[in-house]
Motif scaffolding. Structure first.
Motif, PDB file in Angstrom:
ATOM      1  N   PHE A  47       0.944  -1.292  -0.321  1.00  0.00           N
ATOM      2  CA  PHE A  47      -0.448   0.680  -0.266  1.00  0.00           C
ATOM      3  C   PHE A  47       0.681   1.198  -0.127  1.00  0.00           C
ATOM      4  CE2 PHE A  47      -2.342   3.776   1.925  1.00  0.00           C
ATOM      5  CZ  PHE A  47      -3.051   4.116   1.581  1.00  0.00           C
ATOM      6  N   LEU A  48       1.759   1.454   1.052  1.00  0.00           N
ATOM      7  CA  LEU A  48       3.093   2.088   0.514  1.00  0.00           C
ATOM      8  C   LEU A  48       3.633   2.571  -0.610  1.00  0.00           C
ATOM      9  CD1 LEU A  48       3.898   4.335   2.357  1.00  0.00           C
ATOM     10  CD2 LEU A  48       5.350   3.302   3.213  1.00  0.00           C
ATOM     11  N   ARG A  49       3.862   1.521  -1.295  1.00  0.00           N
ATOM     12  CA  ARG A  49       4.700   1.424  -2.595  1.00  0.00           C
ATOM     13  C   ARG A  49       3.463   2.509  -3.315  1.00  0.00           C
ATOM     14  NH1 ARG A  49       8.955  -1.418  -3.815  1.00  0.00           N
ATOM     15  NH2 ARG A  49       8.981  -3.352  -2.405  1.00  0.00           N
ATOM     16  N   GLY A  50       1.674   1.777  -3.611  1.00  0.00           N
ATOM     17  CA  GLY A  50       1.032   2.787  -4.542  1.00  0.00           C
ATOM     18  C   GLY A  50       0.729   3.938  -3.922  1.00  0.00           C
ATOM     19  N   LYS A  51       1.005   4.554  -2.846  1.00  0.00           N
ATOM     20  CA  LYS A  51       1.274   5.716  -2.137  1.00  0.00           C
ATOM     21  C   LYS A  51       2.107   6.507  -2.622  1.00  0.00           C
ATOM     22  CE  LYS A  51      -0.747   7.441   2.275  1.00  0.00           C
ATOM     23  NZ  LYS A  51      -0.430   7.250   3.278  1.00  0.00           N
TER      24      LYS A  51
END
Length: 298
Positions: free
Chosen positions: A134-138
């Motif tokens: 999820f942090l990669r996506g952000k």
């Protein structure tokens, strides 16, 4: 210092965090880490620094520990510090090498020396890999790489259906078509007791299904209840008046053009203006703009 004294100080740190006394938490966590040198205590100190918004100090503490290359907790928290510092490229580097395909399936570098070493973790936690995806996506979204952000959000929700924020980003940012939403939901691995969550996610995404299909999902959620030990029916709690569910229903009626039902929903739940103000206060401006727009329509 005796072990029982150290454990008491750890309890003080946890209590300071619970009471949002972050300077106190930082002070005592620093002393515990100095006394023990235990990686778990160093991580606790870094958490206190992060919560106190000392992101540079937390990042320095984490990266100065060799265990950062072996414990995903350290790497993830370091990446969160870089997120707060808006250093997106470094954030992605900290998260490590990984590839994701168009279906949200991830291939990692296969580093067998990296693990999640939280021995005190609870029985049900959000999968650390899901949080990192999820942090990669952000990060990719901040770098305006919407295509990669989409893939990593899909990877996050597939890795753990409890990562609601990933689905929220996909839905609120209109990143998937209706058919793509259906395919994604069909791949999620829900636990046996999470039928309500599957139904809720369906309501969030199936806004273009036939009305009877969506209404049945709403009814299913409204029937869901907590089985307490009490025989008193007054203790029976359901999701019928839950704000998220009511908002979802009102949003659905609005998209269907059934403005009367939509208006009726607002008399039961929070007004659209209040919801818009809430999102504005937490700096989710896209959502706040959407609800302010609803107010002008009504």
């Amino acid at each position: 210092m005796k072990e029982e004294d150290i454990e008491r100080l750890r309890g003080v740190v946890r209590d300071c965090v619970n009471k949002h006394l972050y300077s106190s938490a930082i002070f005592f966590a620093d002393k515990v880490a100095a006394f023990t040198g235990d990686p778990a205590d160093i991580y606790m100190q870094a958490q206190a620094l992060f919560l106190g918004r000392h992101f540079r100090r937390a990042l320095h503490l984490l990266t100065s520990c060799k265990i950062i290359f072996r414990d995903l907790r350290f790497r993830y928290l370091a990446a969160k510090c870089l997120e707060e510092l808006k250093e997106w490229h470094q954030c992605l580097e900290m998260l490590g090498d990984a590839k994701v395909d168009e279906h949200g399936n991830v291939k990692t570098s296969g580093d067998c020396n990296v693990a999640y070493l939280d021995k005190d973790g609870e029985d049900r936690e959000i999968n650390i890999s899901s949080a990192m995806f999820f942090l990669r996506g952000k990060a990719y979204e901040a770098l305006e790489n919407r295509a990669q952000a989409l893939l990593w959000y899909k990877a996050a929700i597939k890795a753990d259906p409890y990562c609601y924020e990933a689905l929220e980003c996909l839905v609120d940012n209109h990143m998937l078509t209706h058919d793509e939403e259906k395919v994604l939901l069909s791949t999620l691995q829900f636990a046996p007791g999470d039928g309500w969550l599957s139904a809720f996610y369906s309501c969030l995404t199936k806004k273009y299904e036939k009305e009877n299909v969506v209404e049945e999902k709403f009814a299913e959620l409204e029937r869901e209840h907590y089985d307490s030990c009490s025989m008193d029916v007054s203790f029976a709690h359901t999701l019928k008046d839950n704000t998220d569910l009511l908002t979802c229903k009102a949003d659905y009626y609005h998209q269907c053009g059934d403005y009367q039902k939509c208006f009726d929903m607002t008399t039961i739940a929070l007004s659209w203006f209040a919801v818009g103000c809430y999102y504005y206060c937490i700096k989710k401006f896209d959502q706040s703009r959407r609800y302010f727009w609803y107010v002008t329509l009504i």
